[in-house]
Scaffold this active site. Structure first.
Site, PDB file in Angstrom:
ATOM      1  N   ASP A   1      54.404  45.333  39.442  1.00 53.82           N
ATOM      2  CA  ASP A   1      53.000  44.996  39.677  1.00 53.82           C
ATOM      3  C   ASP A   1      52.825  43.488  39.629  1.00 53.82           C
ATOM      4  OD1 ASP A   1      50.348  45.456  40.213  1.00 53.82           O
ATOM      5  OD2 ASP A   1      49.797  45.820  38.114  1.00 53.82           O
TER       6      ASP A   1
ATOM      7  N   TYR B   1      50.195  39.968  40.488  1.00 53.24           N
ATOM      8  CA  TYR B   1      48.919  39.476  39.944  1.00 53.24           C
ATOM      9  C   TYR B   1      48.476  38.374  40.897  1.00 53.24           C
ATOM     10  CZ  TYR B   1      46.049  37.844  35.873  1.00 53.24           C
ATOM     11  OH  TYR B   1      45.043  37.489  34.999  1.00 53.24           O
TER      12      TYR B   1
ATOM     13  N   HIS C   1      40.889  37.175  41.037  1.00 56.32           N
ATOM     14  CA  HIS C   1      41.070  38.079  39.894  1.00 56.32           C
ATOM     15  C   HIS C   1      41.678  37.336  38.703  1.00 56.32           C
ATOM     16  CE1 HIS C   1      42.052  41.634  37.534  1.00 56.32           C
ATOM     17  NE2 HIS C   1      43.316  41.262  37.503  1.00 56.32           N
TER      18      HIS C   1
ATOM     19  N   ARG D   1      40.181  32.447  28.438  1.00 56.65           N
ATOM     20  CA  ARG D   1      40.508  31.022  28.324  1.00 56.65           C
ATOM     21  C   ARG D   1      39.575  30.229  29.236  1.00 56.65           C
ATOM     22  NH1 ARG D   1      45.084  33.786  29.385  1.00 56.65           N
ATOM     23  NH2 ARG D   1      44.867  33.176  31.571  1.00 56.65           N
TER      24      ARG D   1
ATOM     25  N   GLU E   1      42.105  49.445  38.759  1.00 59.85           N
ATOM     26  CA  GLU E   1      42.391  48.212  39.494  1.00 59.85           C
ATOM     27  C   GLU E   1      42.678  48.578  40.935  1.00 59.85           C
ATOM     28  OE1 GLU E   1      45.470  46.049  37.368  1.00 59.85           O
ATOM     29  OE2 GLU E   1      43.955  45.052  36.128  1.00 59.85           O
TER      30      GLU E   1
ATOM     31  N   GLU F   1      44.346  47.986  44.222  1.00 55.51           N
ATOM     32  CA  GLU F   1      45.500  47.222  44.677  1.00 55.51           C
ATOM     33  C   GLU F   1      46.064  47.832  45.953  1.00 55.51           C
ATOM     34  OE1 GLU F   1      48.350  46.208  41.684  1.00 55.51           O
ATOM     35  OE2 GLU F   1      46.877  46.254  40.050  1.00 55.51           O
TER      36      GLU F   1
ATOM     37  N   ASP G   1      45.829  50.963  39.724  1.00 59.48           N
ATOM     38  CA  ASP G   1      46.583  50.671  38.504  1.00 59.48           C
ATOM     39  C   ASP G   1      45.641  50.868  37.316  1.00 59.48           C
ATOM     40  OD1 ASP G   1      48.459  49.703  36.698  1.00 59.48           O
ATOM     41  OD2 ASP G   1      47.925  47.610  37.055  1.00 59.48           O
TER      42      ASP G   1
ATOM     43  N   ARG H   1      41.779  48.705  28.774  1.00 60.02           N
ATOM     44  CA  ARG H   1      41.601  47.283  28.408  1.00 60.02           C
ATOM     45  C   ARG H   1      41.681  47.037  26.905  1.00 60.02           C
ATOM     46  NH1 ARG H   1      42.947  45.225  33.116  1.00 60.02           N
ATOM     47  NH2 ARG H   1      41.516  45.833  34.775  1.00 60.02           N
TER      48      ARG H   1
ATOM     49  N   GLN I   1      45.264  47.168  25.979  1.00 55.42           N
ATOM     50  CA  GLN I   1      45.892  45.975  26.562  1.00 55.42           C
ATOM     51  C   GLN I   1      45.607  44.718  25.732  1.00 55.42           C
ATOM     52  OE1 GLN I   1      44.654  45.400  30.639  1.00 55.42           O
ATOM     53  NE2 GLN I   1      45.860  43.551  30.951  1.00 55.42           N
TER      54      GLN I   1
ATOM     55  N   TYR J   1      49.119  42.989  24.471  1.00 52.26           N
ATOM     56  CA  TYR J   1      49.755  42.322  25.620  1.00 52.26           C
ATOM     57  C   TYR J   1      50.456  41.020  25.296  1.00 52.26           C
ATOM     58  CZ  TYR J   1      46.337  38.602  26.701  1.00 52.26           C
ATOM     59  OH  TYR J   1      45.564  37.477  26.683  1.00 52.26           O
TER      60      TYR J   1
ATOM     61  N   LYS K   1      49.004  50.314  30.648  1.00 57.19           N
ATOM     62  CA  LYS K   1      49.115  50.539  32.088  1.00 57.19           C
ATOM     63  C   LYS K   1      50.017  51.718  32.434  1.00 57.19           C
ATOM     64  CE  LYS K   1      47.336  46.369  33.420  1.00 57.19           C
ATOM     65  NZ  LYS K   1      46.361  46.115  34.500  1.00 57.19           N
TER      66      LYS K   1
ATOM     67  N   THR L   1      49.431  55.742  37.337  1.00 56.89           N
ATOM     68  CA  THR L   1      49.111  54.890  38.483  1.00 56.89           C
ATOM     69  C   THR L   1      48.948  55.821  39.681  1.00 56.89           C
ATOM     70  OG1 THR L   1      50.537  53.146  37.581  1.00 56.89           O
ATOM     71  CG2 THR L   1      49.881  52.927  39.884  1.00 56.89           C
TER      72      THR L   1
ATOM     73  N   THR M   1      45.312  43.283  41.333  1.00 54.50           N
ATOM     74  CA  THR M   1      43.916  43.580  41.673  1.00 54.50           C
ATOM     75  C   THR M   1      43.419  42.676  42.795  1.00 54.50           C
ATOM     76  OG1 THR M   1      43.599  44.123  39.358  1.00 54.50           O
ATOM     77  CG2 THR M   1      41.614  43.838  40.676  1.00 54.50           C
TER      78      THR M   1
ATOM     79  N   GLU N   1      35.795  43.153  35.721  1.00 58.08           N
ATOM     80  CA  GLU N   1      35.117  42.057  36.412  1.00 58.08           C
ATOM     81  C   GLU N   1      33.736  42.471  36.936  1.00 58.08           C
ATOM     82  OE1 GLU N   1      38.985  41.974  38.618  1.00 58.08           O
ATOM     83  OE2 GLU N   1      38.245  39.984  39.142  1.00 58.08           O
TER      84      GLU N   1
END
Ligand code: CA
Length: 411
Positions: A122, A124, A129, A138, A194, A196, A228, A232, A235, A239, A248, A252, A345, A359
């Site tokens: 997978d 990113y 996203h 962050r 997600e 994808e 996917d 959360r 995660q 993570y 995850k 899927t 995503t 999101e």
């Protein structure tokens, strides 16, 4: 080009598409077929009638042996099927017995996972996203310093990839609510999807070799939609520092029809500009972006009709498939027939083009409202159905993917 099989103008499956899948009828064993309009063309029956070139690789529960024939055979088989279905070709059109033996209404078939998947990667690769998710955690530096230099990805879990329609059981796991550093155990409360797009490799590459971007077309057999599913809250606790693990790997979902690169070729577009310039092994010389409209539909148990909660486009991706494959193999890792590589995503610029609930509802701060019932959603509830769909719009025809759907079952 038209087929003697009647196909509606907005069908995902005109003669220009001809995706491969694995289907069964009644108690019969799963076998390989091609979708045309509202029918499945049985390739075992077609081969038995002497209408397909080469070996019979169709009486199998996966399309891996078809992919293993190689790129030249992919084109020969596609050409043969196109010829049989062409408006002016009478062989099947005018033979009632043969036609009813080979052309089966989709209402009579059950679809199966089309590929025996050896590995699931997978990526990113959407800047929007990565920026959205990064800014939640962050705010000062949403994109990590590596992000525009390599297509970030991780090795996922192939064994839990399921075909559209398979129920999704809410996972259990460790979570640490709020700022807590003491975990609790229980069902995920922040279950997400997600949107994808994934590609399957149909060619092997031995260990120790690279796949340069210039050879990607020999390796990429076709594409599917990928959901996917993501927990959360699990995660967030697990993570760091190695990335998602149990958040995850519980499931899927993919769409059942593998749309070939041959069918998607007319929808290649150039770009996007990549700045800073990428390293040489990530440069490429032909367009690899695809102009593909994508949607997410959500239906709660109380709703009679699904609601569209996202409209986006696969062309939003910063990194393309050729770059993803070149990066994956630059260290010499081997590519297998039947590996699945998901895009990450697909999010666009606008708030209604984001490809995850995280999101769309912005971490729960802006819940989605279901117009029909007034229900609110921050994450998925038991009984919710998520359906992904997508297509490329041609001049008077569509190359579509059908749907990738799943309903949440209680933990
Ligand atoms: Ca993902």
């Amino acid at each position: 080009m038209r087929s003697w099989v009647e196909v509606a103008a907005d069908s995902h499956f005109p003669i220009q598409n001809l995706p491969y899948g694995v289907f069964s009828t009644g108690d019969n064993e799963p076998r390989v077929g091609v979708r045309i309009g509202d029918f499945v063309l049985d390739l075992v029956a077609l081969h038995d009638a002497g209408l397909l070139p080469g070996a019979n690789v169709y009486d199998r529960p996966f399309i891996n042996d078809l992919m293993a024939l190689g790129p030249r055979a992919w084109q020969e088989v596609r050409n043969a099927i196109t010829d049989i279905l062409r408006e002016s070709e009478p062989t099947l059109r005018d033979d009632d017995e043969l036609r009813s033996a080979t052309l089966i209404p989709v209402s009579q078939v059950k679809m199966h996972l089309p590929v025996r998947i050896g590995a699931f990667v997978d990526f990113y690769s959407s800047e929007q996203h990565a920026t959205n998710v990064g800014s939640m955690f962050r705010p000062d530096a949403p994109l990590m310093p590596n992000w525009k230099h390599l297509p970030v990805g991780y090795n996922g879990r192939a064994s839990s990839v399921v075909v559209s329609g398979t129920p999704i059981k809410r996972p259990h796991g460790q979570t640490a609510p709020g700022q807590s550093t003491e975990p609790i155990f229980g069902p995920s409360k922040n279950l997400d999807f997600e949107l994808e797009v994934g590609f399957f490799t149909g060619t092997e590459n031995p260990l120790g070799n690279q796949v340069p971007t210039s050879r990607a077309a020999d390796f990429i057999f076709g594409l599917v939609l990928v959901n996917d599913w993501s927990a959360r809250d699990i995660q967030r606790w697990e993570y760091q520092p190695l990335g998602p693990f149990l958040a995850k790997s519980f499931a899927t979902t993919i769409s059942p029809w593998v749309v070939t690169m041959a069918a998607l070729d007319p929808f290649r577009i150039a770009g996007p500009d990549q700045d800073p310039p990428v390293l040489d092994y990530l440069k490429y010389d032909k367009p690899w972006r695809l102009d593909m409209d994508l949607e997410i539909h959500l239906k709660t148990e109380r709703m009679s009709q699904p609601q569209v909660i996202c409209r986006t486009n696969y062309k939003n991706m910063y990194w393309n498939m050729a770059q993803q494959l070149a990066h994956q193999t630059v260290n010499g890792t081997n590519v297998q027939i039947g590996d699945l590589y998901a895009s990450g995503t697909v999010s666009g610029d606008e708030p209604d083009s984001f490809g995850s609930m995280l999101e769309l509802a912005w971490r729960g701060e802006r819940p989605l409202v279901m117009q029909e019932t007034g229900e609110e959603r921050k994450f998925l509830e038991d009984g919710d159905t998520v359906m992904l769909t997508g297509h490329c719009q041609g001049d008077g025809y569509r190359i579509g993917f059908g749907e990738a759907s799943g309903t949440i079952r209680p933990a």
